[in-house]
Scaffold this active site. Structure first.
Site, mmCIF file in Angstrom:
data_model
loop_
_atom_site.group_PDB
_atom_site.id
_atom_site.type_symbol
_atom_site.label_atom_id
_atom_site.label_comp_id
_atom_site.label_asym_id
_atom_site.label_seq_id
_atom_site.Cartn_x
_atom_site.Cartn_y
_atom_site.Cartn_z
ATOM 1 N N HIS A 228 0.826 -1.280 -0.052
ATOM 2 C CA HIS A 228 -0.208 -0.033 0.019
ATOM 3 C C HIS A 228 0.984 1.312 0.114
ATOM 4 C CE1 HIS A 228 -3.600 2.277 -0.111
ATOM 5 N NE2 HIS A 228 -3.182 3.055 0.777
ATOM 6 N N TYR A 232 1.766 5.539 -2.462
ATOM 7 C CA TYR A 232 2.291 6.699 -1.877
ATOM 8 C C TYR A 232 3.577 7.230 -2.607
ATOM 9 C CZ TYR A 232 -1.815 6.280 0.672
ATOM 10 O OH TYR A 232 -3.329 6.021 1.000
ATOM 11 N N HIS A 379 -10.160 1.169 -9.880
ATOM 12 C CA HIS A 379 -9.677 2.097 -8.931
ATOM 13 C C HIS A 379 -8.319 2.512 -9.113
ATOM 14 C CE1 HIS A 379 -8.524 4.033 -5.027
ATOM 15 N NE2 HIS A 379 -7.638 3.105 -5.159
ATOM 16 N N PHE A 380 -7.437 1.370 -9.237
ATOM 17 C CA PHE A 380 -5.965 1.592 -9.321
ATOM 18 C C PHE A 380 -5.608 2.161 -10.870
ATOM 19 C CE2 PHE A 380 -5.708 -3.101 -9.295
ATOM 20 C CZ PHE A 380 -5.186 -3.282 -10.543
ATOM 21 N N HIS A 381 -6.617 2.021 -11.784
ATOM 22 C CA HIS A 381 -6.388 2.738 -13.086
ATOM 23 C C HIS A 381 -6.590 4.152 -13.012
ATOM 24 C CE1 HIS A 381 -5.734 -1.165 -14.846
ATOM 25 N NE2 HIS A 381 -5.001 -0.699 -15.706
ATOM 26 N N ARG A 442 -11.214 -9.983 -10.982
ATOM 27 C CA ARG A 442 -10.223 -9.388 -11.431
ATOM 28 C C ARG A 442 -9.370 -10.621 -11.438
ATOM 29 N NH1 ARG A 442 -7.048 -6.463 -6.467
ATOM 30 N NH2 ARG A 442 -5.489 -6.159 -8.208
ATOM 31 N N ARG A 443 -8.112 -10.501 -12.050
ATOM 32 C CA ARG A 443 -6.956 -11.248 -12.125
ATOM 33 C C ARG A 443 -7.440 -12.707 -12.767
ATOM 34 N NH1 ARG A 443 -5.794 -10.216 -5.956
ATOM 35 N NH2 ARG A 443 -3.898 -9.023 -6.289
#
Lengths: 572, 73
Positions: A228, A232, A379-381, A442-443
């Site tokens: 995680h 950042y 989300h992470f895209h 996913r995956r």
């Protein structure tokens, strides 16, 4: 004051090398993304389902590790050198860390590429989240370890520059860009201890056959200890760009230097003790620890909201300097014709949307609905795929002239590129979120299991898949435009006039308004370590005592169990 | 009313396109099912009409860099 490439040619060489590595990884990873988007949605399938996981691993590792971190180190090298006004203390160290990062990338890359061929048994189809029980070839783990050591040495290099600067400038406040680099690297040192332990003590010995098994939950927990905060690590350079470059492009100045420092201190303190929120559905971790991780994660909204305020205030100030008026009309006075500005502004807008979907991920009850679905991919895209990638691409239009001495090939083409990325990502990421809500996992190469259609109230799956495929194609067009643009600028194909040197204006509220304690990096690092100890000691002790260090309860587990009992007794 | 520069129009176009596409599924969420064969041609016509109106009923003051503000300040 000249261009960076003229003032610091040796450092500019390393920056260019890092960016070149980054862009190669972007091209490889991006093209793998195109294959995936078309394969999963069923429109074009040029690979078989088993190869999909090799493609997925190459996509993830290339983009979120190699592209992002190579760009980061190049940008940080510029930030440190330019803000301190001095070159590297020992250029050999600078070349050494870049060399190690490149070597590590090649090692990991070769292991992944082995998955495409039957000539060798070598493979690393373990995805970016490379925890057990998936097992990769030892070369993959060794490569990652070498890469991370390279980043550690880069941090040492920058700290040495800062220490020498401090000796020469006693009593002066650390320049903002340097402060941001140092806090980011301190956070990185803390975060990478988890993955370093996982790789060196568990995954590498396991893949070499030195131990029979590993504790899968332990390696997952150690991965997310890093997994995680690495988000950042990608975002903090982006924040630096939003804080120091975006206001200048808007025609104004940073609203508040102290507020920017507070944001980076908060990231240093709060980034690491949050990883367990990726493990809400993992058995073996008590709910209380998960709740603690959720609380820490929600606290991280604070620096993001502070950033939203500061950056928008700075942009508005710039717009008003350019003659903008009214409550919202000032938006039309912004330089939307500059790809660097437009790209970063659109990336910031998308990051706001990512923040909302991130809160759903971080909330324990809502997470149960979206866990391991395409929602998370959407989300992470938005975070790394847009806030980070689009900002990096946009800032390249401002940054490349500084490090190459060549003007950008075409601002108009640049604008088309960043806007195409924006449109493509809105379509793809939104549709990913919605198919995730419909339950699509996913995956997996083929989300349609027999008899499962994912009928949903939120639009038809077929229409959403079309949006994903269309968005993916637009992103590919944008990526190829970007690569062509970088090539044409780098080699000055248009023979355009040399660019003018850029200077970054001081903040409206300068560093002299920041309380001195903000600069006490030892204090903030100490608090960060204390929070990590409080958050992780008992869960890790419980995981080890339950299943042993290597997956079998034994002598080591007994010792840890005793430690847990003693700790519980003291706390109780 | 001052016409946005070409850059502003381009960014506006991007927002309009994504809004038009996403609005179709938003309608679906609200229980209003509109066939794609009907919705998307209608949406395309609305977008063309919007930009035609902008071009016809605004004053052209932008410079050739597409920077509307620079032309007036």
């Amino acid at each position: 004051m000249g261009l960076f490439v003229d003032e610091h040619p040796d450092e500019a060489f390393i920056v260019r090398a890092a960016l070149m590595s980054s862009f190669i990884a972007l091209l490889v990873g991006g093209l793998m993304g195109t294959i995936q988007a078309l394969h999963r949605t069923g429109f074009v399938q040029v690979i078989d389902n088993s190869t999909y996981y090799t493609v997925l691993t190459l996509h993830g590792v290339s983009l979120v590790i190699l592209f992002a971190i190579f760009f980061l180190v190049g940008f940080f090298q510029w930030a440190i050198t330019d803000s301190l006004g001095r070159g590297a203390v020992d250029p050999r160290l600078t070349k050494a860390w870049y060399g190690l990062m490149t070597l590590g990338s090649l090692m990991a890359g070769i292991a992944i590429l082995g998955g495409f061929t039957d000539i060798t048994s070598m493979s690393a189809d373990v995805l970016f989240t490379f925890y057990a029980p998936l097992e990769a070839h030892p070369l993959f783990y060794a490569g990652l370890a070498v890469f991370i050591v390279g980043t550690w040495l880069a941090g040492v290099d920058w700290f040495r520059s800062w220490w020498l600067w401090r000796k020469a400038n006693p009593g002066e406040r650390t320049p903002l860009r340097t402060f941001m680099v140092l806090t980011t690297m301190l956070m990185w040192y803390l975060a990478t201890t988890g993955v370093a332990i996982a790789v060196i003590f568990f995954l590498l010995p396991w893949s070499l056959g030195l131990v029979d098994s590993v504790n899968a939950l332990l390696t997952r927990t150690l991965f997310w200890f890093f997994g995680h905060p690495v988000v950042y690590f990608w975002l903090m350079p982006v924040y630096m760009m939003w804080y120091v470059i975006l206001p200048k492009l808007a025609g104004g100045r940073l609203f508040s230097d102290p507020l920017a420092r507070i944001v980076f201190v908060l990231f240093l303190v709060l980034s690491v003790p949050t990883g367990i929120h990726h493990q809400y559905l993992d058995p073996g971790i008590a709910e209380g620890f998960k709740f603690l991780a959720m609380s820490n994660t929600m606290f991280l909204l604070l620096p993001s909201l502070l950033t939203a305020f500061t950056v928008v205030a700075s942009i508005e100030h710039g717009a008003r300097q350019r003659g903008g008026t009214g409550y919202f009309r000032w938006l039309t006075a912004l330089p939307w014709n500059k790809p660097a500005f437009t790209g970063m502004a659109l990336a910031g807008l998308m990051f706001a949307a990512a923040g909302f979907s991130g809160m759903v991920n971080a909330g324990m009850n809502l997470n149960y609905l979206v866990h391991n679905t395409m929602w998370v991919v959407g989300h992470f895209h938005l975070t790394v795929g847009t806030a980070v990638a689009l900002t990096f691409m946009a800032v390249t239009y401002w940054f490349l002239p500084e490090i190459t001495g060549n003007s950008v090939f075409s601002e108009r083409l640049g604008l088309v590129q960043v806007v195409t990325w924006f449109v493509g990502m809105v379509l793809m990421a939104n549709a990913m979120h919605r198919v995730g809500l419909g339950g699509e996992p996913r995956r997996t190469a083929d989300p349609f299991y027999e008899g499962v259609t994912f009928d949903t109230a939120l639009g038809s799956i077929g229409e959403l898949h079309l949006q994903i495929a269309l968005g993916g194609l637009l992103l590919t067009v944008s990526l190829l435009l970007f690569m062509a643009h970088v090539f044409l600028t780098w080699f000055d194909v248009a023979s355009r006039p040399a660019p003018k040197p850029e200077t970054l204006p001081p903040a409206l509220s300068g560093p002299e308004h920041a309380p001195a304690v903000l600069g006490n990096l030892r204090l903030w690092t100490g608090i960060a370590i204390a929070l990590i100890v409080l958050t992780y000691t008992l869960p890790i002790a419980a995981i080890v005592s339950g299943n042993g260090l290597f997956g079998n309860a034994g002598v080591l587990a007994w010792g840890v169990e005793t430690l847990v009992s003693l700790t519980a007794g003291v706390v109780g | 009313m001052r016409r946005p520069g070409w850059a502003g129009l381009f960014v506006l176009f991007a927002f309009v396109v994504v809004f038009a596409v996403e609005f179709h599924t938003l309608l679906g969420m609200l229980g209003v099912e509109v066939a794609a064969q009907v919705y998307f041609p209608a949406a395309a016509a609305a977008v063309i009409a919007l930009f035609a109106a902008i071009m016809l009923f605004t004053d052209d003051e932008a410079d050739e860099d597409g920077d509307a503000q620079a032309a007036t300040s």
